[in-house]
Design an enzyme around this catalytic site. Structure first.
Site, PDB file in Angstrom:
ATOM      1  N   ASN A   1       1.192  -0.984   0.241  1.00  0.00           N
ATOM      2  CA  ASN A   1      -0.068   0.146  -0.125  1.00  0.00           C
ATOM      3  C   ASN A   1       0.813   1.245   0.065  1.00  0.00           C
ATOM      4  OD1 ASN A   1      -1.635   1.539   0.612  1.00  0.00           O
ATOM      5  ND2 ASN A   1      -2.275   1.188   3.056  1.00  0.00           N
TER       6      ASN A   1
ATOM      7  N   LYS B   1       0.202   4.441  -0.107  1.00  0.00           N
ATOM      8  CA  LYS B   1      -0.476   5.543  -0.022  1.00  0.00           C
ATOM      9  C   LYS B   1      -0.092   7.006  -0.707  1.00  0.00           C
ATOM     10  CE  LYS B   1      -0.349   3.308   5.108  1.00  0.00           C
ATOM     11  NZ  LYS B   1       0.041   2.691   6.282  1.00  0.00           N
TER      12      LYS B   1
ATOM     13  N   HIS C   1      -9.712   1.772   5.363  1.00  0.00           N
ATOM     14  CA  HIS C   1      -8.251   1.813   5.863  1.00  0.00           C
ATOM     15  C   HIS C   1      -8.639   2.119   7.053  1.00  0.00           C
ATOM     16  CE1 HIS C   1      -4.448   2.473   6.242  1.00  0.00           C
ATOM     17  NE2 HIS C   1      -3.386   1.415   6.041  1.00  0.00           N
TER      18      HIS C   1
ATOM     19  N   GLU D   1      -6.259   3.990   8.249  1.00  0.00           N
ATOM     20  CA  GLU D   1      -6.061   6.441   7.938  1.00  0.00           C
ATOM     21  C   GLU D   1      -7.580   6.753   7.372  1.00  0.00           C
ATOM     22  OE1 GLU D   1      -2.240   5.773   5.538  1.00  0.00           O
ATOM     23  OE2 GLU D   1      -1.752   4.568   7.282  1.00  0.00           O
TER      24      GLU D   1
ATOM     25  N   GLU E   1      -5.088  -5.348  10.754  1.00  0.00           N
ATOM     26  CA  GLU E   1      -3.724  -3.391  10.588  1.00  0.00           C
ATOM     27  C   GLU E   1      -4.609  -3.187  11.932  1.00  0.00           C
ATOM     28  OE1 GLU E   1      -1.946  -2.641   6.572  1.00  0.00           O
ATOM     29  OE2 GLU E   1      -3.644  -1.238   7.315  1.00  0.00           O
TER      30      GLU E   1
ATOM     31  N   GLY F   1       3.127   2.622  10.964  1.00  0.00           N
ATOM     32  CA  GLY F   1       3.685   3.296  10.593  1.00  0.00           C
ATOM     33  C   GLY F   1       4.682   3.347  11.568  1.00  0.00           C
TER      34      GLY F   1
ATOM     35  N   SER G   1       3.691  -2.777  10.393  1.00  0.00           N
ATOM     36  CA  SER G   1       5.337  -2.170  10.074  1.00  0.00           C
ATOM     37  C   SER G   1       5.769  -3.373   9.952  1.00  0.00           C
ATOM     38  CB  SER G   1       6.002  -1.878  11.208  1.00  0.00           C
ATOM     39  OG  SER G   1       4.925  -0.759  11.506  1.00  0.00           O
TER      40      SER G   1
HETATM   41  P1  13P Z   1       3.502   0.572   7.323  1.00  0.00           P
HETATM   42  O1  13P Z   1       4.005  -0.637   7.387  1.00  0.00           O
HETATM   43  O2  13P Z   1       4.139   1.657   6.862  1.00  0.00           O
HETATM   44  O3  13P Z   1       3.183   0.210   9.159  1.00  0.00           O
HETATM   45  O4  13P Z   1       2.222   1.274   7.154  1.00  0.00           O
HETATM   46  C1  13P Z   1       0.886  -0.594   7.574  1.00  0.00           C
HETATM   47  C2  13P Z   1      -0.375  -0.082   6.668  1.00  0.00           C
HETATM   48  O5  13P Z   1      -1.426   0.807   6.942  1.00  0.00           O
HETATM   49  C3  13P Z   1      -0.764  -0.995   5.340  1.00  0.00           C
HETATM   50  O6  13P Z   1      -1.571  -0.644   4.986  1.00  0.00           O
END
Ligand code: 13P
Length: 248
Positions: free
Chosen positions: A9, A11, A94, A96, A166, A172, A212
């Site tokens: 992803n 983003k 997601h 976010e 997740e 992150g 992560s």
């Molecule tokens: P990270 O791998 O950067 O922690 O992000 C995970 C994520 O949100 C994937 O959709």
């Protein structure tokens, strides 16, 4: 035996030129893997990615979509638009998007239905916040999100939904859930699906872990009983890192 499905992803990262260079680097590095490899990229990169991924084993996904087919929804993109340019997957719900763009369990459910109506495969995200985890609510949060996301789908559709567990506190932050913890939460999600849709569906549904994931922890996570792959954020931005995860 479920297949491993590993999705990146990106983003809000990379323009079409950068995405093309990335693909040229990664295609030879992942050509022999047996897992499903997906890259979920910004809307503006999709067409270029679909074109340059042709003939490789990399599939392309979007990171969101609207549930309506068309209309006065400024700034939105529909499932049929994604389908029309050869996109195969779409991330839905997601954390976010739930956190910054007011997505709810209800809009997530509508989007999943619209994805199936357009023959797109949804990757549906669920996960608890740190506060919810500390209050002992993890199981309740993730099973409720799963149940509401899948409400009204047929057994066949549920079987073809990819779920990404997740935990928000692991996204992150560099903090990964232990493989045991992640596996347990994923089992709880699978049990919930079993209760509603039966054992056969529950045994077939792909449930990924996200938060992560990096080359150094992928193998351990993927060696557990119930983690069927990963949704990878930061570490998917570098072709060599993402290839290392895919080749765990
Ligand atoms: P990270 O791998 O950067 O922690 O992000 C995970 C994520 O949100 C994937 O959709």
């Amino acid at each position: 035996m479920r297949k491993k499905v590993i999705a990146g992803n990106w983003k809000m990262n990379k323009n079409p030129e950068e995405s093309k260079n990335y693909l040229q680097e990664i295609i030879p590095l992942v050509k022999d893997v047996t897992s499903e490899v997906i890259l979920c990229v910004p809307y503006i990169d999709l067409k270029c990615m679909v074109k340059h991924a042709k003939g490789s084993n990399i599939k392309i996904g979007a990171q969101n979509m609207h549930w309506e087919e068309s209309g006065a929804y400024t700034g939105e993109v529909s499932g049929s638009m994604l389908k029309s340019i050869g996109v195969e997957y779409v991330i839905i719900g997601h954390s976010e998007r739930r956190q910054y763009f007011a997505e709810t369990d209800e809009t997530v459910n509508k989007k999943i239905k619209a994805a199936f109506a357009n023959e797109l495969k949804p990757i549906v995200c669920v996960g608890e916040s740190l506060e919810q985890r500390e209050k002992g609510k993890t199981k309740e949060v993730i099973t409720t999100q799963t149940r509401l996301a899948l409400e009204g789908l047929t057994n066949e559709q549920v079987e073809n939904t990819i779920i990404a567990y997740e935990p928000i506190w692991a996204i992150g932050t560099g903090k990964t859930a232990t493989s045991e913890d992640a596996n347990n939460s994923i089992k709880e999600i699978r049990d919930e699906i079993c209760k509603i849709y039966g054992q056969m569906v529950a045994e077939r549904v792909i449930i990924q872990y996200g938060g992560s994931v990096k080359p150094s922890n992928a193998k351990e996570l993927f060696s557990t009983s119930d983690i069927d792959g990963a949704l990878v954020g930061g570490a998917s931005l570098k072709p060599e890192d993402f290839a290392a995860i895919v080749n765990y």
